[in-house]
Write a protein that holds these residues in place. Structure first.
Motif, PDB file in Angstrom:
ATOM      1  N   GLY A   9       0.779  -1.342  -0.139  1.00  0.00           N
ATOM      2  CA  GLY A   9      -0.018  -0.116   0.059  1.00  0.00           C
ATOM      3  C   GLY A   9       0.869   1.148  -0.076  1.00  0.00           C
ATOM      4  N   SER A  10       2.024   0.951   0.126  1.00  0.00           N
ATOM      5  CA  SER A  10       3.056   2.259   0.263  1.00  0.00           C
ATOM      6  C   SER A  10       2.924   2.991  -1.373  1.00  0.00           C
ATOM      7  CB  SER A  10       4.482   2.009   0.214  1.00  0.00           C
ATOM      8  OG  SER A  10       4.761   1.507   1.759  1.00  0.00           O
ATOM      9  N   ARG A  11       3.063   4.389  -1.353  1.00  0.00           N
ATOM     10  CA  ARG A  11       2.963   4.963  -2.605  1.00  0.00           C
ATOM     11  C   ARG A  11       4.345   5.811  -2.901  1.00  0.00           C
ATOM     12  NH1 ARG A  11      -2.489   5.600  -4.356  1.00  0.00           N
ATOM     13  NH2 ARG A  11      -3.880   4.309  -3.016  1.00  0.00           N
ATOM     14  N   LEU A  12       4.533   6.033  -4.132  1.00  0.00           N
ATOM     15  CA  LEU A  12       5.632   6.793  -4.372  1.00  0.00           C
ATOM     16  C   LEU A  12       5.200   7.602  -5.701  1.00  0.00           C
ATOM     17  CD1 LEU A  12       7.662   5.525  -6.726  1.00  0.00           C
ATOM     18  CD2 LEU A  12       8.199   4.028  -5.120  1.00  0.00           C
ATOM     19  N   SER A  13       6.016   8.728  -6.052  1.00  0.00           N
ATOM     20  CA  SER A  13       5.476   9.602  -7.236  1.00  0.00           C
ATOM     21  C   SER A  13       7.116   9.863  -7.585  1.00  0.00           C
ATOM     22  CB  SER A  13       4.592  10.550  -6.916  1.00  0.00           C
ATOM     23  OG  SER A  13       4.698  11.343  -8.009  1.00  0.00           O
ATOM     24  N   THR A  14       7.170  10.414  -8.897  1.00  0.00           N
ATOM     25  CA  THR A  14       8.408  10.942  -9.561  1.00  0.00           C
ATOM     26  C   THR A  14       7.893  11.457 -10.800  1.00  0.00           C
ATOM     27  OG1 THR A  14      10.451  10.487 -10.337  1.00  0.00           O
ATOM     28  CG2 THR A  14       8.848   8.765 -11.035  1.00  0.00           C
ATOM     29  N   GLU A  15       8.642  12.494 -11.155  1.00  0.00           N
ATOM     30  CA  GLU A  15       8.346  13.476 -12.344  1.00  0.00           C
ATOM     31  C   GLU A  15       8.809  12.442 -13.602  1.00  0.00           C
ATOM     32  OE1 GLU A  15       8.796  17.844 -12.737  1.00  0.00           O
ATOM     33  OE2 GLU A  15       9.973  17.431 -11.046  1.00  0.00           O
ATOM     34  N   ARG A  16       8.418  12.605 -14.834  1.00  0.00           N
ATOM     35  CA  ARG A  16       8.469  12.182 -15.910  1.00  0.00           C
ATOM     36  C   ARG A  16       9.033  13.271 -17.025  1.00  0.00           C
ATOM     37  NH1 ARG A  16       7.884   6.910 -17.249  1.00  0.00           N
ATOM     38  NH2 ARG A  16       7.146   7.442 -19.226  1.00  0.00           N
ATOM     39  N   GLY A  17       9.876  13.227 -17.801  1.00  0.00           N
ATOM     40  CA  GLY A  17      10.284  14.172 -18.865  1.00  0.00           C
ATOM     41  C   GLY A  17       9.872  13.649 -20.229  1.00  0.00           C
ATOM     42  N   ARG A  18      10.347  14.277 -21.236  1.00  0.00           N
ATOM     43  CA  ARG A  18       9.853  14.031 -22.630  1.00  0.00           C
ATOM     44  C   ARG A  18       9.932  12.544 -23.087  1.00  0.00           C
ATOM     45  NH1 ARG A  18      12.775  18.617 -22.299  1.00  0.00           N
ATOM     46  NH2 ARG A  18      11.905  20.472 -22.851  1.00  0.00           N
ATOM     47  N   SER A  19       8.938  12.039 -23.904  1.00  0.00           N
ATOM     48  CA  SER A  19       9.208  11.014 -24.504  1.00  0.00           C
ATOM     49  C   SER A  19       9.118   9.785 -23.174  1.00  0.00           C
ATOM     50  CB  SER A  19      10.094  10.815 -25.429  1.00  0.00           C
ATOM     51  OG  SER A  19      10.252  11.888 -26.424  1.00  0.00           O
ATOM     52  N   VAL A  83       2.087   2.284  -6.492  1.00  0.00           N
ATOM     53  CA  VAL A  83       1.485   1.527  -5.138  1.00  0.00           C
ATOM     54  C   VAL A  83       2.146   0.192  -5.075  1.00  0.00           C
ATOM     55  CG1 VAL A  83      -0.586   1.027  -3.917  1.00  0.00           C
ATOM     56  CG2 VAL A  83      -0.439   2.964  -5.325  1.00  0.00           C
ATOM     57  N   ARG A  84       2.591  -0.072  -3.804  1.00  0.00           N
ATOM     58  CA  ARG A  84       3.140  -1.343  -3.747  1.00  0.00           C
ATOM     59  C   ARG A  84       2.107  -2.421  -3.217  1.00  0.00           C
ATOM     60  NH1 ARG A  84       6.911  -4.741  -3.837  1.00  0.00           N
ATOM     61  NH2 ARG A  84       7.846  -5.892  -1.920  1.00  0.00           N
ATOM     62  N   GLU A  85       2.303  -3.377  -4.317  1.00  0.00           N
ATOM     63  CA  GLU A  85       1.328  -4.511  -4.244  1.00  0.00           C
ATOM     64  C   GLU A  85       1.296  -5.138  -2.709  1.00  0.00           C
ATOM     65  OE1 GLU A  85      -0.879  -5.152  -6.354  1.00  0.00           O
ATOM     66  OE2 GLU A  85      -0.085  -3.713  -7.985  1.00  0.00           O
ATOM     67  N   GLY A  86       0.188  -5.646  -2.471  1.00  0.00           N
ATOM     68  CA  GLY A  86      -0.005  -6.345  -1.217  1.00  0.00           C
ATOM     69  C   GLY A  86       0.551  -7.699  -0.851  1.00  0.00           C
ATOM     70  N   THR A  87       1.087  -8.328  -1.885  1.00  0.00           N
ATOM     71  CA  THR A  87       1.330  -9.687  -1.514  1.00  0.00           C
ATOM     72  C   THR A  87       2.612 -10.135  -1.881  1.00  0.00           C
ATOM     73  OG1 THR A  87       0.718 -10.715  -3.640  1.00  0.00           O
ATOM     74  CG2 THR A  87      -0.979 -10.531  -1.794  1.00  0.00           C
ATOM     75  N   ALA A  88       3.257 -11.136  -1.368  1.00  0.00           N
ATOM     76  CA  ALA A  88       4.671 -11.697  -1.662  1.00  0.00           C
ATOM     77  C   ALA A  88       4.607 -12.226  -3.231  1.00  0.00           C
ATOM     78  CB  ALA A  88       5.195 -12.576  -0.614  1.00  0.00           C
ATOM     79  N   ALA A  89       3.461 -12.615  -3.656  1.00  0.00           N
ATOM     80  CA  ALA A  89       3.509 -13.020  -5.080  1.00  0.00           C
ATOM     81  C   ALA A  89       3.736 -11.851  -5.964  1.00  0.00           C
ATOM     82  CB  ALA A  89       2.277 -13.902  -5.319  1.00  0.00           C
ATOM     83  N   ALA A  90       2.982 -10.801  -5.581  1.00  0.00           N
ATOM     84  CA  ALA A  90       3.210  -9.464  -6.640  1.00  0.00           C
ATOM     85  C   ALA A  90       4.333  -9.215  -6.841  1.00  0.00           C
ATOM     86  CB  ALA A  90       2.215  -8.558  -6.111  1.00  0.00           C
ATOM     87  N   SER A  91       5.272  -9.371  -5.687  1.00  0.00           N
ATOM     88  CA  SER A  91       6.982  -9.130  -6.119  1.00  0.00           C
ATOM     89  C   SER A  91       7.741 -10.073  -6.590  1.00  0.00           C
ATOM     90  CB  SER A  91       7.336  -8.475  -4.852  1.00  0.00           C
ATOM     91  OG  SER A  91       7.167  -9.744  -4.013  1.00  0.00           O
TER      92      SER A  91
END
Length: 93
Positions: A9-19, A83-91
């Motif tokens: 459930g952790s969240r992160l965000s980053t900027e994206r540039g051109r293309s 968003v970080r998935e909630g199960t070990a299988a997702a990773s």
């Protein structure tokens, strides 16, 4: 590693540039990017997805419109959220 230290459930965000590049890859800001630490570059979304994160791209024009803001000139940038998935299988474990 960000995935190992992040709870489901952790969240992160980053900027994206051109293309689809991150801002770190943008040559117009190369004079200041050495001041920044970290970053995955153009493969950020793929890397996060491979490590148990659900990613979404938010073009700058769409984000600005939601806030009633105008974008001057072409909007080739935006944001990547994850968003970080909630199960070990997702990773992949």
């Amino acid at each position: 590693m960000v995935g190992e230290l992040s709870a489901p459930g952790s969240r992160l965000s980053t900027e994206r540039g051109r293309s689809g590049r991150t801002v770190v890859d943008d040559p117009s800001v190369a004079h200041i990017t050495p001041l920044w630490k970290g970053g995955r570059g153009a493969g950020t979304a793929d890397w996060l997805a491979e490590h148990g994160w659900r990613t979404e791209i938010h073009p700058l024009g769409e984000v600005a419109a939601r806030y009633g803001r105008a974008v001057v000139g072409p909007a080739h940038t935006g944001f990547l959220t994850a968003v970080r998935e909630g199960t070990a299988a997702a990773s992949g474990r």
